[in-house]
Write a protein that holds these residues in place. Structure first.
Motif, PDB file in Angstrom:
ATOM      1  N   MET A 150       1.011  -1.010   0.158  1.00  0.00           N
ATOM      2  CA  MET A 150       0.049   0.121  -0.042  1.00  0.00           C
ATOM      3  C   MET A 150       0.933   1.356   0.016  1.00  0.00           C
ATOM      4  N   LEU A 151       1.874   1.266   0.786  1.00  0.00           N
ATOM      5  CA  LEU A 151       2.787   2.520   1.038  1.00  0.00           C
ATOM      6  C   LEU A 151       3.466   2.672  -0.361  1.00  0.00           C
ATOM      7  N   ILE A 152       4.199   1.545  -0.975  1.00  0.00           N
ATOM      8  CA  ILE A 152       4.828   1.672  -2.182  1.00  0.00           C
ATOM      9  C   ILE A 152       3.989   2.295  -3.252  1.00  0.00           C
ATOM     10  N   VAL A 170      -4.778   2.366  -0.727  1.00  0.00           N
ATOM     11  CA  VAL A 170      -5.441   1.498   0.143  1.00  0.00           C
ATOM     12  C   VAL A 170      -6.490   0.936  -0.479  1.00  0.00           C
ATOM     13  N   PHE A 171      -7.211   1.622  -1.230  1.00  0.00           N
ATOM     14  CA  PHE A 171      -8.524   0.837  -1.550  1.00  0.00           C
ATOM     15  C   PHE A 171      -8.058  -0.104  -2.633  1.00  0.00           C
ATOM     16  N   THR A 172      -7.301   0.377  -3.543  1.00  0.00           N
ATOM     17  CA  THR A 172      -6.817  -0.770  -4.727  1.00  0.00           C
ATOM     18  C   THR A 172      -6.385  -1.697  -4.165  1.00  0.00           C
ATOM     19  N   GLN A 173      -5.758  -1.784  -3.284  1.00  0.00           N
ATOM     20  CA  GLN A 173      -4.803  -2.837  -2.780  1.00  0.00           C
ATOM     21  C   GLN A 173      -5.854  -3.650  -1.946  1.00  0.00           C
ATOM     22  N   PHE A 174      -6.735  -3.221  -1.386  1.00  0.00           N
ATOM     23  CA  PHE A 174      -7.619  -4.162  -0.592  1.00  0.00           C
ATOM     24  C   PHE A 174      -8.654  -4.905  -2.019  1.00  0.00           C
ATOM     25  N   LEU A 175      -8.937  -4.059  -2.599  1.00  0.00           N
ATOM     26  CA  LEU A 175      -9.814  -4.651  -3.902  1.00  0.00           C
ATOM     27  C   LEU A 175      -9.066  -5.726  -4.456  1.00  0.00           C
ATOM     28  N   SER A 176      -7.881  -5.461  -5.003  1.00  0.00           N
ATOM     29  CA  SER A 176      -7.016  -6.523  -5.626  1.00  0.00           C
ATOM     30  C   SER A 176      -6.987  -7.964  -4.756  1.00  0.00           C
ATOM     31  N   VAL A 231      -8.131 -13.475  -2.991  1.00  0.00           N
ATOM     32  CA  VAL A 231      -8.393 -14.420  -1.694  1.00  0.00           C
ATOM     33  C   VAL A 231      -9.897 -15.013  -2.277  1.00  0.00           C
ATOM     34  N   ALA A 232     -10.737 -14.142  -2.858  1.00  0.00           N
ATOM     35  CA  ALA A 232     -12.019 -14.746  -3.304  1.00  0.00           C
ATOM     36  C   ALA A 232     -11.705 -15.867  -4.385  1.00  0.00           C
ATOM     37  N   VAL A 233     -11.169 -15.581  -5.062  1.00  0.00           N
ATOM     38  CA  VAL A 233     -11.081 -16.402  -6.396  1.00  0.00           C
ATOM     39  C   VAL A 233     -10.389 -17.727  -5.909  1.00  0.00           C
ATOM     40  N   LEU A 251      -7.984 -13.657 -11.916  1.00  0.00           N
ATOM     41  CA  LEU A 251      -7.045 -12.775 -11.370  1.00  0.00           C
ATOM     42  C   LEU A 251      -6.798 -11.498 -12.038  1.00  0.00           C
ATOM     43  N   ALA A 252      -7.094 -11.556 -13.262  1.00  0.00           N
ATOM     44  CA  ALA A 252      -7.221 -10.146 -13.966  1.00  0.00           C
ATOM     45  C   ALA A 252      -8.490  -9.399 -14.009  1.00  0.00           C
ATOM     46  N   LEU A 253      -9.418  -9.799 -13.123  1.00  0.00           N
ATOM     47  CA  LEU A 253     -10.864  -9.254 -13.147  1.00  0.00           C
ATOM     48  C   LEU A 253     -10.517  -7.836 -12.652  1.00  0.00           C
ATOM     49  N   ASP A 254      -9.384  -7.779 -11.856  1.00  0.00           N
ATOM     50  CA  ASP A 254      -9.380  -6.473 -10.899  1.00  0.00           C
ATOM     51  C   ASP A 254      -9.329  -5.220 -12.054  1.00  0.00           C
TER      52      ASP A 254
END
Length: 343
Positions: free
Chosen positions: A40-42, A275-281, A286-288, A303-306
């Motif tokens: 997230m920080l990077i 933070v939002f995009t990392q939580f999303l990806s 994990v869901a997949v 895994l490319a659905l993001d």
């Protein structure tokens, strides 16, 4: 003497204590959760670097080229010449700045802007990606490459720190804070006023004495350099780089989406976007992996659905939340505060 904002002081203290908190709450999963925070920080650092241009109407779709240059130049100099990243990272940043100026100067001189400028930067990132893929004997091509490990993988000379996640966290935290300081410095400078004037009307700004080309080149150089620095830090932490992970169009679009989603006009907006995009990806990954239905329906492509979700959300953010998550929240709080004062 200027007083420190208590909110920032508390936030900094919380960030310093975060590794200890994670270790206490998740003793068995400390490395995993700390890795997520480091990621997230990077990306927050990279998104913030992009927002320096994006907030003034200079919409670049090519910053994946700068992150790629930062990562590949640093790693290749280390692998093939033994040049320490302590020198290689500044060299990579300088090369990225030169690349930004080379693409920016003719565009700004000829008053190329808007979607035409975006297309020019799009061509640049594709050129860099094709160079990486085509020069496979050196870069590893589409398979990517790794930085040669130095000793046990923890070394100041080699700027390698991945095995020690706590050390990695504080190094990345310092890089993020430095970028926020630069963003804040630009926001408080006369250059911001000049760039805002250019974003409104370039001809009128030039008529009152603003050097249009110089101001745009200055912010482009800063933005390109910061993104290259973030790309180099990413490479040194991950110890693996590839055109799909740190260079190319996919990375560029992720940067644009993250900065816009969080709010590129606010200091911590790009960080909220990261933070939002990392939580999303990560949540999607994990869901997949945990869902047999999704795995059976999409296979490895799930895994490319993001990227598909990013595209849909980007359209929704632009239409309904043009100031991003943090910008929208700030506006709402201001309205609530104003309504309470007028009662």
């Amino acid at each position: 003497m200027k007083r420190i904002n208590p909110f920032y002081a508390v936030g900094l203290a919380a960030l310093i204590a975060l590794p200890a908190v994670i270790a206490g709450v998740y003793p068995g999963g400390q490395r995993y959760y700390l890795h997520i925070v480091i990621q997230m920080l990077i990306w927050a650092q990279i998104y913030t670097g992009w927002s320096l241009m994006g907030r003034f109407g200079l919409t670049s779709l090519g910053h994946g080229a700068f992150t790629g240059i930062g990562a590949y130049v640093t790693v290749l100099l280390w692998n093939y010449t033994g040049l320490t990243p302590l020198v290689g990272i500044p060299v990579a940043v300088i090369i990225a700045v030169i690349a930004g100026l080379l693409i920016g100067y003719p565009c700004f001189l000829q008053r190329i802007k808007g979607h035409y400028f975006a297309l020019m930067t799009l061509a640049m990132v594709e050129f860099v990606r094709l160079c990486i893929v085509g020069w496979r004997s050196v870069t590893g091509g589409s398979l990517g490459t790794q930085a040669q490990r130095y000793g046990d993988g923890i070394s100041l000379y080699a700027v390698q720190f991945e095995p020690d996640r706590v050390l990695a966290y504080f190094i990345v935290l310092a890089a993020w804070l430095m970028t926020l300081a630069i963003w804040h410095r630009v926001d408080r400078s006369m250059d911001r006023l000049a760039l805002e004037a250019l974003g409104q009307d370039e001809e009128a700004a030039a008529a009152v004495g603003i050097d249009v080309t110089r101001e745009k080149l200055k912010i482009t150089a800063i933005s390109a350099g910061l993104c290259a620095f973030g790309g180099a830090i990413f490479a040194q932490y991950q110890m693996y780089i590839g055109p799909e992970t740190i260079a190319g169009l996919g990375v560029s679009l992720s940067i644009v989406f993250g900065a816009i989603a969080g709010g590129m006009g606010v200091l911590l907006g790009p960080t909220v976007g990261a933070v939002f995009t990392q939580f999303l990806s990560e949540g999607l990954r994990v869901a997949v992996q945990s869902s047999q239905t999704l795995s059976g329906l999409f296979g490895n492509r799930a895994l490319a659905l993001d990227m598909l979700i990013y595209g849909v959300l980007l359209v929704l953010f632009i239409i309904y939340m043009p100031k991003g998550i943090l910008g929208t929240v700030q506006n709402w709080l201001r309205r609530v505060h104003h309504a309470e004062k007028t009662r």
